[in-house]
Structure formats: structure tokens, C-alpha cells
Design a protein around this motif. Structure first.
Motif, short mmCIF file in Angstrom:
data_model
loop_
_atom_site.label_atom_id
_atom_site.label_comp_id
_atom_site.label_asym_id
_atom_site.label_seq_id
_atom_site.Cartn_x
_atom_site.Cartn_y
_atom_site.Cartn_z
N THR A 136 -2.57 -10.35 9.43
CA THR A 136 -3.12 -9.87 8.16
C THR A 136 -2.36 -10.34 6.93
N GLY A 137 -1.11 -10.78 7.11
CA GLY A 137 -0.32 -11.24 5.98
C GLY A 137 0.47 -10.16 5.27
N VAL A 138 0.42 -8.91 5.75
CA VAL A 138 1.23 -7.86 5.14
C VAL A 138 2.71 -8.13 5.44
N ASP A 139 3.59 -7.64 4.56
CA ASP A 139 5.02 -7.86 4.78
C ASP A 139 5.58 -6.94 5.85
N ARG A 140 5.31 -5.64 5.70
CA ARG A 140 5.96 -4.67 6.57
C ARG A 140 4.96 -3.63 7.05
N VAL A 141 5.29 -2.98 8.17
CA VAL A 141 4.37 -2.08 8.86
C VAL A 141 5.12 -0.82 9.29
N THR A 142 4.52 0.34 9.07
CA THR A 142 5.02 1.58 9.66
C THR A 142 3.86 2.28 10.36
N PHE A 143 4.14 2.89 11.50
CA PHE A 143 3.09 3.51 12.31
C PHE A 143 3.06 5.03 12.14
N CYS A 144 1.85 5.58 12.27
CA CYS A 144 1.69 7.04 12.34
C CYS A 144 0.55 7.34 13.30
N GLY A 145 0.10 8.60 13.31
CA GLY A 145 -0.81 9.01 14.37
C GLY A 145 -2.29 8.82 14.10
N THR A 146 -2.73 9.05 12.86
CA THR A 146 -4.15 9.02 12.54
C THR A 146 -4.37 8.38 11.18
N GLY A 147 -5.62 8.07 10.88
CA GLY A 147 -5.97 7.54 9.57
C GLY A 147 -5.70 8.54 8.46
N SER A 148 -5.94 9.82 8.73
CA SER A 148 -5.68 10.85 7.71
C SER A 148 -4.20 10.89 7.35
N GLU A 149 -3.34 10.82 8.36
CA GLU A 149 -1.90 10.80 8.10
C GLU A 149 -1.51 9.54 7.34
N ALA A 150 -2.12 8.42 7.69
CA ALA A 150 -1.82 7.16 7.01
C ALA A 150 -2.19 7.24 5.54
N VAL A 151 -3.33 7.87 5.23
CA VAL A 151 -3.72 8.06 3.83
C VAL A 151 -2.70 8.93 3.11
N MET A 152 -2.30 10.01 3.72
CA MET A 152 -1.31 10.90 3.12
C MET A 152 -0.02 10.14 2.79
N PHE A 153 0.47 9.36 3.73
CA PHE A 153 1.71 8.62 3.50
C PHE A 153 1.52 7.50 2.48
N ALA A 154 0.36 6.84 2.51
CA ALA A 154 0.11 5.77 1.54
C ALA A 154 0.18 6.31 0.12
N LEU A 155 -0.41 7.48 -0.12
CA LEU A 155 -0.38 8.07 -1.45
C LEU A 155 1.03 8.53 -1.82
N ARG A 156 1.76 9.04 -0.84
CA ARG A 156 3.15 9.45 -1.12
C ARG A 156 4.00 8.23 -1.46
N ILE A 157 3.79 7.14 -0.74
CA ILE A 157 4.51 5.90 -1.03
C ILE A 157 4.19 5.41 -2.43
N ALA A 158 2.90 5.43 -2.78
CA ALA A 158 2.48 4.94 -4.09
C ALA A 158 3.09 5.77 -5.22
N ARG A 159 3.05 7.08 -5.05
CA ARG A 159 3.60 7.94 -6.09
C ARG A 159 5.13 7.81 -6.17
N GLY A 160 5.75 7.67 -5.01
CA GLY A 160 7.19 7.51 -5.02
C GLY A 160 7.62 6.19 -5.63
N PHE A 161 6.88 5.15 -5.34
CA PHE A 161 7.23 3.81 -5.84
C PHE A 161 7.00 3.71 -7.34
N THR A 162 5.85 4.18 -7.82
CA THR A 162 5.51 4.05 -9.24
C THR A 162 6.09 5.18 -10.08
N ARG A 163 6.44 6.30 -9.43
CA ARG A 163 6.92 7.51 -10.10
C ARG A 163 5.85 8.06 -11.05
N LYS A 164 4.59 7.87 -10.63
CA LYS A 164 3.45 8.41 -11.37
C LYS A 164 2.61 9.27 -10.42
N LYS A 165 1.68 10.05 -10.99
CA LYS A 165 0.97 11.06 -10.20
C LYS A 165 -0.48 10.72 -9.87
#
Length: 467
Positions: A136-165
Motif C-alpha cells: 500500500t505504500g504506508v510507512d508504518r502499521v499498528t494492529f488492533c482488533g476491529t475497524g471500530s477500534e481502528a477508527v477510535m485510535f486513528a482519531l486519537r492519533i490525529a488529535r494528538g498529532f495536530t493538537r486540535k479537536k
């Protein structure tokens, strides 16, 4: 009063002929699937299963219960009554390789014999992550259990990285069950769509119309406060909508303004192309979510993305034997069953099969689905049936049109699906359909034949179901 699952708890207005037809049909359906019905009835109290009541319609109550499977292989499964079905649900899109693919079965069997311990890590995790990176060309990968969990973590990553809400998503997309995406717009505020989801969970969520100029205008004007825009690039609920230029404009705005672009490819990843939508549309997201086809039938999801973004999960890259160390600014991330050995070896087997075949598996299923959709749409046109099948890649959906608007949830569509099940074509209660690498042109012909027979039988029962 909330009715998010579309319960219809009043009887439909039916003619005497229609009522007689439904009564007779219910008896035949129940007789053929009586063990499934008895199972649901005897377990309804202690097994609290949302599937039991999904899409409930009082007029069809006696036929509305899940079919209970006994075994499966390829494009087919057999229920506990011994009935064999062509499966066009395919595990909600999970079973891209079909049921019980030998390469996944063998990988799980070998790992079972070695053990499936948690705590110590597995060598297969690194191999699977590398193959996702390679395909796929992505740099890095982390695994979790379900798509719902992946969405939750993706949003947490985005907010943590940008420091916006603020997070933007789009109406009619499906991003799982995380409370933080269960919102809808009510004038200028976002309100929860489900009881139990609080206003606070969605106060930083904005839901816009997918592909619209108004959505782009909002993003432009409010970009400075956005952590991310998350899209299901092709929506499973509306597969005919493919706003490539819209997504490219968001990519451009993200680069200019500093918010992140997230692609939720839980469904499209590895199904539409080995490189997913990013490859197909030539648009690179900052974070990508994969699931379903990734695991070869086993439960797993992955959050992937740019190196500088993903380092907020583990602190980033560092070496042994020197003074480098992980960045201490990391999000909370944990899960007991993430990288479960059985899911990981199934994922690795699935990825190896995809890599070995190039894009041939996707081309086969895409072409087969196109043939099926064309045949069905021709059939509906010839018989003046108010249905259009919308599709993308190898997933598709039956949509009713005027004078039976889809939003009205016409009983005729539910009767059609139940007749198809009676005659040997199965799809799940949400009726979003998928083909797999194991379906054949003969299956396509059989599906079309059964749909044709089902329409005729429904009409003979007094349901004209016509333009």
C-alpha cells in the motif's frame, strides 16, 4: 424516540391477497429453516444479540430471524437445517478469499499446533506489517482488533498529532460503533444518533454532505481548527458516489492547512486493489484504516500512516547501541487481543496470497461483480422492477426507486430478500452484498435466476412492485 435500526412495529397496510401470501410464505420459510428459528427462540433471553431484531417489521415477524450456519467453504455455507446457500454477505465483506481458504486454514492450523500465547510477540506481526507497507505504500502499521477500534485510535492519533479537536466526517459513511463518530447534524450542532452516546462525545464532530461544494467551503473556512477529515472514500451505503476530485481537493487543503486526511478503508482495503483506494484514486492519505479482507476471515484491523504521524503510538524509531530514545509524547494505546497469533498468521497468509497474485484477484472479483450487476439491472429494467443495483469493485447494493423510495424501506424489498434466502441465495440483514474470489460465473447465473423467480413469486402474491 430513537429508531436507528428501522423497527416497524405497526403492521403494513396489506390487501387480503397479500396477507394470505405472507402467511403461506412464512410457513414455507419457517419449515425450511425451522432449526434456525428454534435456536433464536430458545436463546433469545440469555443471548442478547442485536442481529435478532435488526430491520424488524411486524408484518414479517415470523420470518425475521438470523440463519444459523453449520459449515462453510468457498462461496457457500450450509445452515443447521442442511440448506446450502450461495453467500453474497461473505462475512460483511470479510471473506474476500471465500470461506475457509486453504492457505488461511493451513496457517491457523500450524499456529494452533505451536500454541497461541499472548504477551510474547510473534515474528509474523513484523512480516505482516512489512507486507502492508510494501503493498500500500504506508510507512508504518499498528494492529488492533476491529475497524471500530481502528477508527477510535486513528482519531486519537490525529488529535494528538495536530493538537486540535475538530473532526469532519461525511453523512452516509459507516465508521463503526465508536461513540465519537455516532453523530448527525441538527441545524448547526452535532447530536448523538444513539441512546447512550452523550452530547460531549460528538461536540467536536462535524458531519457534512459527501462530495458537495458546501462541504469543501466549510473545510476551507474552518481548516485551522480541524484535526482531521475522515472519509470512507467509496461509501458502502452509496457505492455509486466516487468523488475523486473532491478528495483530491481535501488532500490539497490538508497540505496547505495542516490537518490530516484519514481514509477509512476497512471495506475497500485490499478488495478494490492491492494498494486500496490510495492506489486506485492516486491520493495518499496521512492515516489509513484497513480491516475485513486484511485478515482472511479472522478479526483484525490496522491503523497505518506517515512515519511522523504514527510515532505518536510508540515514540517513533530508535536504535540499540546508541543514545537514541523514543519520543515520550505518545497517546494511550493498548489492547489484550491486538496481534493475536491466530489473527496475525491469517493476515500474513492473506497478504501473501494478494502479493502473489498481483492485482488479478481484485480484477477477477471486480469483473464478476460487474457482470452480475449488469444482468440484474437488465432484469429489473425488462420486468419494470423499481430497483437499481449500485456497485463499486466487488460490493453492491439493491436500491429501490420511485414509486418505492429507498428511504421508505418498502416491505417489497424485504420480501424479495427473504424469497432469495428461501431459494438459496443468502445475504445478511443490512443487505450490503459482496462477491469473493471463490464465486463463479455459474453462481452469477444462479443468483440472477433466483432473483427473477423471486420477483415473479412476489407479484403472484399481490405485490405488483412495478414502476
Amino acid at each position: 424516540m430513537s429508531n436507528i435500526r428501522g423497527f416497524r412495529i405497526q403492521h403494513d397496510s396489506l390487501t387480503e391477497k397479500q396477507r394470505i401470501f405472507i402467511d403461506d410464505f412464512s410457513k414455507r420459510y419457517t419449515e425450511k429453516t425451522k432449526k434456525s428459528k428454534n435456536y433464536i427462540s430458545s436463546n433469545r433471553y440469555h443471548l442478547c444479540d442485536w442481529m435478532n431484531s435488526l430491520g424488524f417489521k411486524l408484518s414479517l415477524k415470523e420470518m425475521l430471524y438470523p440463519i444459523i450456519s453449520h459449515s462453510s467453504e468457498g462461496a457457500y455455507f450450509t445452515d443447521i437445517d442442511g440448506n446450502r446457500y450461495i453467500d453474497i454477505a461473505m462475512g460483511y465483506g470479510v471473506c474476500f478469499h471465500g470461506h475457509k481458504p486453504k492457505f488461511v486454514y493451513d496457517a491457523i492450523k500450524e499456529r494452533l499446533e505451536r500454541g497461541f500465547e499472548l504477551g510474547p510477540q510473534t515474528v509474523e506481526s513484523g512480516e505482516a506489517a512489512y507486507l502492508i507497507h510494501h503493498l500500500t505504500g504506508v510507512d508504518r502499521v499498528t494492529f488492533c482488533g476491529t475497524g471500530s477500534e481502528a477508527v477510535m485510535f486513528a482519531l486519537r492519533i490525529a488529535r494528538g498529532f495536530t493538537r486540535k479537536k475538530k473532526i469532519v466526517i461525511f453523512a452516509n459513511s459507516f465508521h463503526g460503533t465508536f461513540d465519537g463518530v455516532l453523530g448527525k447534524m441538527a441545524e448547526d450542532i452535532t447530536i448523538p444518533v444513539s441512546p447512550g452516546t452523550t452530547e460531549g462525545m460528538v461536540e467536536d464532530l462535524v458531519v457534512l454532505e459527501y462530495g458537495s461544494d458546501a462541504a469543501l467551503d466549510y473545510i476551507r473556512k474552518n481548516a485551522d481548527g480541524l484535526a482531521a477529515v475522515m472519509a470512507e472514500p467509496v461509501q458502502t451505503r452509496n457505492p455509486s458516489l466516487r468523488p475523486v476530485e473532491f478528495l483530491k481537493e481535501i488532500r490539497k487543503l490538508a497540505d496547505e492547512k495542516g490537518f490530516l486526511l484519514i481514509f477509512d478503508e476497512t471495506v475497500t482495503g485490499f478488495r478494490v486493489h492491492y494498494g486500496g483506494i490510495q492506489k486506485l484514486f492516486d491520493i495518499k492519505a496521512d492515516i489509513v484504516i484497513y480491516g475485513k479482507a486484511l485478515g482472511g476471515g479472522m478479526p483484525i484491523a490496522a491503523v497505518c500512516g506517515r512515519d511522523d504521524v504514527m510515532k505518536i503510538v510508540d515514540g517513533g524509531y530508535y536504535s540499540f547501541g546508541d543514545e537514541t530514545y523514543p519520543d515520550p509524547y505518545v497517546i494511550f494505546f493498548a489492547g489484550t487481543y491486538y496481534k493475536h497469533p491466530l489473527s496475525i498468521v491469517a493476515t500474513l497468509a492473506s497478504l501473501k496470497e494478494i502479493k502473489r497474485n498481483g492485482n488479478h484477484l481484485q480484477e477477477y472479483t471486480n469483473n464478476l461483480t460487474s457482470i452480475l450487476v449488469e444482468k440484474l439491472n437488465n432484469l429489473f429494467k425488462q420486468k419494470s422492477v423499481p430497483i437499481v443495483v449500485h456497485s463499486f469493485s466487488s460490493f453492491f447494493r439493491f436500491i429501490t426507486v420511485d414509486p418505492y423510495p429507498f428511504v421508505s424501506d418498502p416491505i417489497e424489498l424485504e420480501i424479495l430478500f427473504l424469497l432469495m434466502i428461501l431459494k438459496g441465495v443468502y445475504t445478511w440483514e443490512r443487505r450490503i452484498c459482496y462477491l469473493s474470489t471463490q464465486h463463479t460465473i455459474q453462481d452469477v447465473e444462479d443468483i440472477v435466476k433466483i432473483v427473477d423467480e423471486s420477483i415473479d413469486e412476489m407479484r403472484s402474491g399481490g405485490f405488483s412492485f412495478t414502476f
